[in-house]
Design a protein around this motif. Structure first.
Motif, PDB file in Angstrom:
ATOM      1  N   MET A  20      15.584  38.341  11.493  1.00 19.96           N
ATOM      2  CA  MET A  20      14.777  38.857  12.753  1.00 19.96           C
ATOM      3  C   MET A  20      14.169  40.232  12.418  1.00 19.96           C
ATOM      4  SD  MET A  20      15.795  38.298  16.681  1.00 19.96           S
ATOM      5  CE  MET A  20      15.883  40.353  17.132  1.00 19.96           C
ATOM      6  N   ILE A  21      12.876  40.353  12.728  1.00 20.06           N
ATOM      7  CA  ILE A  21      12.287  41.751  12.495  1.00 20.06           C
ATOM      8  C   ILE A  21      11.885  42.079  13.897  1.00 20.06           C
ATOM      9  CG2 ILE A  21       9.907  42.708  11.421  1.00 20.06           C
ATOM     10  CD1 ILE A  21       9.796  40.394   9.756  1.00 20.06           C
ATOM     11  N   VAL A  22      12.229  43.278  14.222  1.00 19.34           N
ATOM     12  CA  VAL A  22      11.748  44.040  15.429  1.00 19.34           C
ATOM     13  C   VAL A  22      10.625  45.010  15.111  1.00 19.34           C
ATOM     14  CG1 VAL A  22      12.633  45.080  17.366  1.00 19.34           C
ATOM     15  CG2 VAL A  22      14.114  43.596  16.625  1.00 19.34           C
ATOM     16  N   VAL A  23       9.587  44.591  15.706  1.00 12.90           N
ATOM     17  CA  VAL A  23       8.461  45.721  15.464  1.00 12.90           C
ATOM     18  C   VAL A  23       8.518  46.767  16.617  1.00 12.90           C
ATOM     19  CG1 VAL A  23       5.859  46.026  15.483  1.00 12.90           C
ATOM     20  CG2 VAL A  23       6.910  44.189  13.981  1.00 12.90           C
ATOM     21  N   ILE A  24       8.525  47.843  16.164  1.00 14.54           N
ATOM     22  CA  ILE A  24       8.283  49.146  16.993  1.00 14.54           C
ATOM     23  C   ILE A  24       6.879  49.468  17.046  1.00 14.54           C
ATOM     24  CG2 ILE A  24       9.237  51.492  17.462  1.00 14.54           C
ATOM     25  CD1 ILE A  24      11.764  50.720  15.953  1.00 14.54           C
ATOM     26  N   GLY A  25       6.212  49.184  18.066  1.00 14.59           N
ATOM     27  CA  GLY A  25       4.745  49.350  18.080  1.00 14.59           C
ATOM     28  C   GLY A  25       4.350  50.736  18.547  1.00 14.59           C
ATOM     29  N   SER A  26       2.822  51.027  18.349  1.00 11.36           N
ATOM     30  CA  SER A  26       2.473  52.278  18.567  1.00 11.36           C
ATOM     31  C   SER A  26       3.536  53.444  18.126  1.00 11.36           C
ATOM     32  CB  SER A  26       2.525  52.461  20.286  1.00 11.36           C
ATOM     33  OG  SER A  26       1.570  51.426  20.784  1.00 11.36           O
ATOM     34  N   ALA A  27       3.825  53.185  17.020  1.00 12.39           N
ATOM     35  CA  ALA A  27       4.814  53.956  16.444  1.00 12.39           C
ATOM     36  C   ALA A  27       4.522  55.514  16.223  1.00 12.39           C
ATOM     37  CB  ALA A  27       5.367  53.515  14.772  1.00 12.39           C
TER      38      ALA A  27
ATOM     39  N   LEU B 272      23.060  43.623  10.999  1.00 11.04           N
ATOM     40  CA  LEU B 272      22.288  42.721   9.537  1.00 11.04           C
ATOM     41  C   LEU B 272      21.224  41.883  10.087  1.00 11.04           C
ATOM     42  CD1 LEU B 272      25.357  42.299   7.117  1.00 11.04           C
ATOM     43  CD2 LEU B 272      23.225  43.788   6.742  1.00 11.04           C
ATOM     44  N   CYS B 273      21.201  41.449  11.271  1.00 13.73           N
ATOM     45  CA  CYS B 273      20.534  40.526  11.710  1.00 13.73           C
ATOM     46  C   CYS B 273      19.207  40.758  11.640  1.00 13.73           C
ATOM     47  CB  CYS B 273      20.873  39.969  13.225  1.00 13.73           C
ATOM     48  SG  CYS B 273      20.624  41.231  14.420  1.00 13.73           S
ATOM     49  N   CYS B 274      19.084  42.150  11.814  1.00 14.61           N
ATOM     50  CA  CYS B 274      17.733  42.839  12.276  1.00 14.61           C
ATOM     51  C   CYS B 274      16.953  43.483  11.255  1.00 14.61           C
ATOM     52  CB  CYS B 274      17.723  43.581  13.615  1.00 14.61           C
ATOM     53  SG  CYS B 274      18.069  42.539  14.950  1.00 14.61           S
ATOM     54  N   VAL B 275      15.725  43.630  11.064  1.00 12.33           N
ATOM     55  CA  VAL B 275      14.885  44.759  10.110  1.00 12.33           C
ATOM     56  C   VAL B 275      14.124  45.128  11.559  1.00 12.33           C
ATOM     57  CG1 VAL B 275      13.480  45.174   8.439  1.00 12.33           C
ATOM     58  CG2 VAL B 275      14.906  43.188   8.391  1.00 12.33           C
ATOM     59  N   LEU B 276      14.366  46.642  11.649  1.00 12.59           N
ATOM     60  CA  LEU B 276      13.567  47.376  12.305  1.00 12.59           C
ATOM     61  C   LEU B 276      12.316  47.849  11.725  1.00 12.59           C
ATOM     62  CD1 LEU B 276      16.211  49.336  14.731  1.00 12.59           C
ATOM     63  CD2 LEU B 276      15.077  47.048  15.097  1.00 12.59           C
ATOM     64  N   VAL B 277      11.237  47.547  12.169  1.00 12.54           N
ATOM     65  CA  VAL B 277      10.085  48.217  11.379  1.00 12.54           C
ATOM     66  C   VAL B 277       9.119  49.001  12.143  1.00 12.54           C
ATOM     67  CG1 VAL B 277       7.992  47.933  10.037  1.00 12.54           C
ATOM     68  CG2 VAL B 277      10.177  46.240   9.923  1.00 12.54           C
TER      69      VAL B 277
ATOM     70  N   LEU C 138      24.097  47.689   5.518  1.00 15.59           N
ATOM     71  CA  LEU C 138      24.407  48.462   6.724  1.00 15.59           C
ATOM     72  C   LEU C 138      24.034  50.083   6.504  1.00 15.59           C
ATOM     73  CD1 LEU C 138      27.206  46.691   8.504  1.00 15.59           C
ATOM     74  CD2 LEU C 138      24.785  47.063   9.197  1.00 15.59           C
ATOM     75  N   CYS C 139      24.256  50.257   5.181  1.00 11.61           N
ATOM     76  CA  CYS C 139      24.301  51.773   4.773  1.00 11.61           C
ATOM     77  C   CYS C 139      22.873  52.356   4.876  1.00 11.61           C
ATOM     78  CB  CYS C 139      24.952  51.903   3.223  1.00 11.61           C
ATOM     79  SG  CYS C 139      23.353  51.644   2.008  1.00 11.61           S
ATOM     80  N   CYS C 140      21.928  51.644   4.886  1.00 10.57           N
ATOM     81  CA  CYS C 140      20.622  52.173   4.936  1.00 10.57           C
ATOM     82  C   CYS C 140      19.562  51.631   5.885  1.00 10.57           C
ATOM     83  CB  CYS C 140      19.779  51.538   3.591  1.00 10.57           C
ATOM     84  SG  CYS C 140      20.808  52.110   2.124  1.00 10.57           S
ATOM     85  N   VAL C 141      18.789  52.785   6.321  1.00 15.67           N
ATOM     86  CA  VAL C 141      17.766  52.383   7.296  1.00 15.67           C
ATOM     87  C   VAL C 141      16.413  52.488   6.614  1.00 15.67           C
ATOM     88  CG1 VAL C 141      16.761  52.867   9.682  1.00 15.67           C
ATOM     89  CG2 VAL C 141      19.196  53.288   9.329  1.00 15.67           C
ATOM     90  N   LEU C 142      15.685  51.472   6.480  1.00 15.90           N
ATOM     91  CA  LEU C 142      14.442  51.464   5.592  1.00 15.90           C
ATOM     92  C   LEU C 142      13.380  51.981   6.606  1.00 15.90           C
ATOM     93  CD1 LEU C 142      14.734  48.357   3.386  1.00 15.90           C
ATOM     94  CD2 LEU C 142      15.363  51.112   2.771  1.00 15.90           C
ATOM     95  N   VAL C 143      12.535  52.770   6.433  1.00 10.53           N
ATOM     96  CA  VAL C 143      11.539  53.378   7.552  1.00 10.53           C
ATOM     97  C   VAL C 143       9.993  53.334   6.717  1.00 10.53           C
ATOM     98  CG1 VAL C 143      10.952  54.565   9.262  1.00 10.53           C
ATOM     99  CG2 VAL C 143      13.286  54.379   8.829  1.00 10.53           C
ATOM    100  N   PRO C 144       9.287  52.567   6.786  1.00  9.88           N
ATOM    101  CA  PRO C 144       7.771  52.897   6.510  1.00  9.88           C
ATOM    102  C   PRO C 144       7.367  53.969   7.058  1.00  9.88           C
ATOM    103  CG  PRO C 144       7.899  50.622   7.649  1.00  9.88           C
ATOM    104  CD  PRO C 144       9.257  51.243   7.455  1.00  9.88           C
TER     105      PRO C 144
END
Lengths: 154, 154, 154, 154, 154, 154
Positions: C1-8, C39-44, F39-45
Motif C-alpha cells: 500500500m502506498i500512502v501519498v502525502i499530497g501538497s507536500a 512494512l505494509c505501507c510506503v509513505l510518499v 523498517l530501518c529506513c524511511v525513503l523520502v523523495p
C-alpha cells in the motif's frame, strides 16, 4: 486575427473546466458552425505568467505580431494600456444568457444548456463527458479541503 | 536597517497594486519627506518563495545579515520564530486611518486619500496614475471570472 | 500500500499546518499505535503539480507502481478516472468527529482535541508546538492582508 | 543610479558563489571604500525570469524608473535594445586582472586574490568563509554527478 | 495535423533564437510558400514541462486529440512510447544542408543562408532582424559568464 | 535512517534515467536483497529547490527530524554545513566499479552490468525496460538540439 486562449495550463477547475486543447477544438467547431473561414484566425494557447507584469511580454512572445487588443477583462485591459497598446472592448451579445458562467450553472443543475451552444460544441462536450466533469468538480468532500492538484490553488 | 519589500513579484492586484520598483520609490520618498537619513535603510525586494518553509532562507539569501525581525504579520512571525530568530512587533500609529487598506478604499471611492500619505508619495502615485490603476483593477466583468494574468491567482 | 502525502510543499497554512515530514512522522506513529505493521505501507510525499493535467503523471512518477486509487476527493477521483485508473472510495469512520477540520477547530479554540488523535500523535504535535502554530496562523492583522510567504497564495 | 543584482536567486555555484544579500554587502563596502556617496545608488536584487522575453519587464517591475541601461552582457543588451531602451557599454578597467573569473581562479588555487579586491571586501569574504565555499564547490565526486540542489541546474 | 511548437517559453538562445510567435509566423509563411493549405494544420505552442514525466500530459492538455506522434527526437519518442502512443519518424530531406543548425551557422558567419529558407521566411527574419539577433547572442564577454535572463539556464 | 531521493522530479535524463518511484522500488529491493530490515529506513523523495539556499529547508520540510547528514556531494555538504548540521562522509565500496556512472556506461554499451547490481534490481530494470530507456536517451539527432521536455534543461 489572433485568439489568445488564456490560462492555458489550467483545466479541471469549476471556472476553468476544459484544457487548452479542448478549448481549441470547441472554438474551431464554433467558428465552422458559424460559417467563419477558419483561415481568419490563429488560436494561440498562452499559459499564465509568473507575474502580472510579465503577462504582456508573454502574450507578445507566444503570438504573431498584433496592434490592437480586444478584451473585456479589466486586468488585461489595464496591463496592455500600461504597455501602450490600443485596447478595445468586445461587444457582447445577450450577455445574461450567452455566458460561460450561465452555461456551467445549467450543466451543474442538469438544466437545458444545449440551446446556448452550437450543436457541434454540444456534441463535443458530451463526447468528452465535459458536463459530467463539471458536475464532478462541484462535488467536494465538505468536511475537508481538497489537497491534490495544481500549485497555487486557492 | 533592512526593509524587506515582500511579494516583490506581485502587482496589479487590488491588495497589492504596485510593483516592487514603485514601492521602492514610494518608501524612499516617504523617508525623505520624514527627514530620515536614507543611509539608514537598505530596501530589498524579495519575491514570495515556493513554500512557506523556504521563506526564511529566501529572506536570508536576499538580504544583508540581520539579527532581529520586526513584523506584525502572524505567518512571518511564526516562520522566523521557528527558525530561532528574535521577532518583535512594530508599534503602529493611528492604525485605523493610516492603513494601506483604508487608503486603497478611499482611492476606490474617489475619497480624500491625499491627507493620509506624504505629499511626495501622493504626487508619485498621481504621476504613475496609481489611483486610476486601482479603480481599474476593481472593475471586473462580473459575469465571468478574470482569466489572464498571474499563475496561482485565486 | 502506498500512502501519498499530497501538497507536500505546503505547510504553515490553516488548512495545511504541517510539513510533509511532520505528516510522515504522525502517520508512522498512528500506524504504530494502531498495531499496523509499518512494512505494509510506503509513505510518499508528492508536491502539487504545475497543472491539474500533470497531477496523475506526477503521482505515477513519485511512487512505486500501483493499480487502484483510493480517494474521497472529487478532483483526484476525476483526474485518475480520466487517466483510466480504477478509483475507489475510502470508508470513513465517524466523519463528523474524526476529521482534520474538527481537530483544527478544537485546537484553535483550546478545546479537547487529544481524544481525537492517538496519544503518540498528540505528544508529537505538542512536542513540535503544532497547536500553538495553528493558533498563530489564525491570528492575522485584520487591517492588512498578509504578504510574505508562498507563491500563489490566494 | 540603480545597480541590478541579477540572478538574485542563485548562489553556491562556481560562477555565482554568493547570495544576493552577500553581494549587496560587498558592493556597499566597495562603494564606501571608494569614497562614493552610498546615496548615489539603489541596489536591487532581481531574480532570473521564467523566459528571456520576460526579463526586461521583470527588471522594470523590480526597480525605480530608469532611461538608460549599462551592460556588457550581449543577451541583456539585446533584450533591452529590442524593448527600445538606450543601452550603453561599461568601460572596464584592467579587465584581465579585475575580473570575477580571475579572482575566483586565484581563490581556488589559494593564490593572491586580496590585491584584487578592496580590503573591506576581502575581510567580508574571509568572515563569511567565502573562499572556502568556492574551494568546496569546486570539489565534486567525479564518479557521480551532483544531484541535490537547485532546479534547472545543467 | 497538429504541429507542436516545443519549448514555447524559450527564445533569445543560440539554439533557440526565436519566440514561439515568431516561429508560428515563419511556419505559416513556409506552408503558404509551399502551397500547402493552411487549413491542414493546427500550430500549438507548448512550453516545456516541469518534469519529463509531465511532458506527455502537457502536450495532450495543450492540443486537440491525436493518435500518432511524429518526431525524430529520442527523448520525445521515448516519452510517448512509454505512454503507449504510436510514434513515427519524420523523413528528412537533405539533412546536412536543410538543418536549423546549418542555417544558424551561416547566419553567424554572414554566409549564404537565404538559399536554405523560403523567400518569405528570409524576408520575415530580416524584417525582425533575426540574423542580427543571432550574431548578438553569439557575442559574449568571455571573461564573465552571462547572468541576467532565464531561470534554469546552464 | 532517512534516505533522501534527491532531484525527485527528474527522470529520463542520461544521468538521471529513473523516476523517483522507480528509484524507491530499486532501493527497497536492494535492501531486501541485502537482508536489511526495511523498517530501518524511511525513503523520502525530495524535488530540487528553486534555489540552493532553499535546499536545506526543503529537505527539512519533506523529512522526519534528523541530526546528522551523510553525503559525498560537495554542494550538499557545503549547504548543510552552512546551516550548522553535522555532515559525514559515506564510505564507498569499490567505487570504480560500483558506481551508477559505470553501470550506465555498461548498459549503453550492452556490456555486463548485471554483475554490478543485486539480481532483484536487475530483474526490475529489465521489467521496466530501463536499460532500453537509457540506450534510447543516448540517441540524439545530432544535427539538432533536443527541444521538448523539462524546463531548465541545459
Amino acid at each position: 486575427m489572433i485568439v489568445v486562449i488564456g490560462s492555458a495550463e489550467k483545466s479541471h477547475e469549476l471556472n476553468n473546466p476544459f484544457t487548452a486543447g479542448e478549448r481549441i477544438e470547441m472554438i474551431r467547431q464554433a467558428l465552422r458552425a458559424a460559417g467563419v473561414d477558419p483561415l481568419c484566425c490563429v488560436l494561440v494557447p498562452v499559459p499564465d505568467a509568473e507575474a502580472h507584469t510579465a503577462w504582456v511580454s508573454q502574450v507578445v512572445a507566444y503570438t504573431p505580431r498584433f496592434d490592437i487588443v480586444y478584451t473585456n477583462q479589466a486586468l488585461t485591459r489595464r496591463l496592455f494600456l500600461e504597455a501602450e497598446y490600443e485596447v478595445r472592448e468586445i461587444p457582447l451579445y445577450m450577455r445574461a444568457e450567452y455566458s460561460a458562467t450561465e452555461i456551467r450553472r445549467r450543466m451543474l443543475e442538469n438544466g437545458d444548456w444545449n440551446s446556448l451552444v452550437p450543436k457541434e460544441v454540444y456534441d463535443f462536450i458530451r463526447e468528452i463527458k465535459g458536463d459530467e466533469r463539471i458536475r464532478d468538480l462541484a462535488k467536494t468532500d465538505n468536511a475537508e479541503g481538497e489537497q491534490g492538484g495544481r500549485k497555487g490553488r486557492s
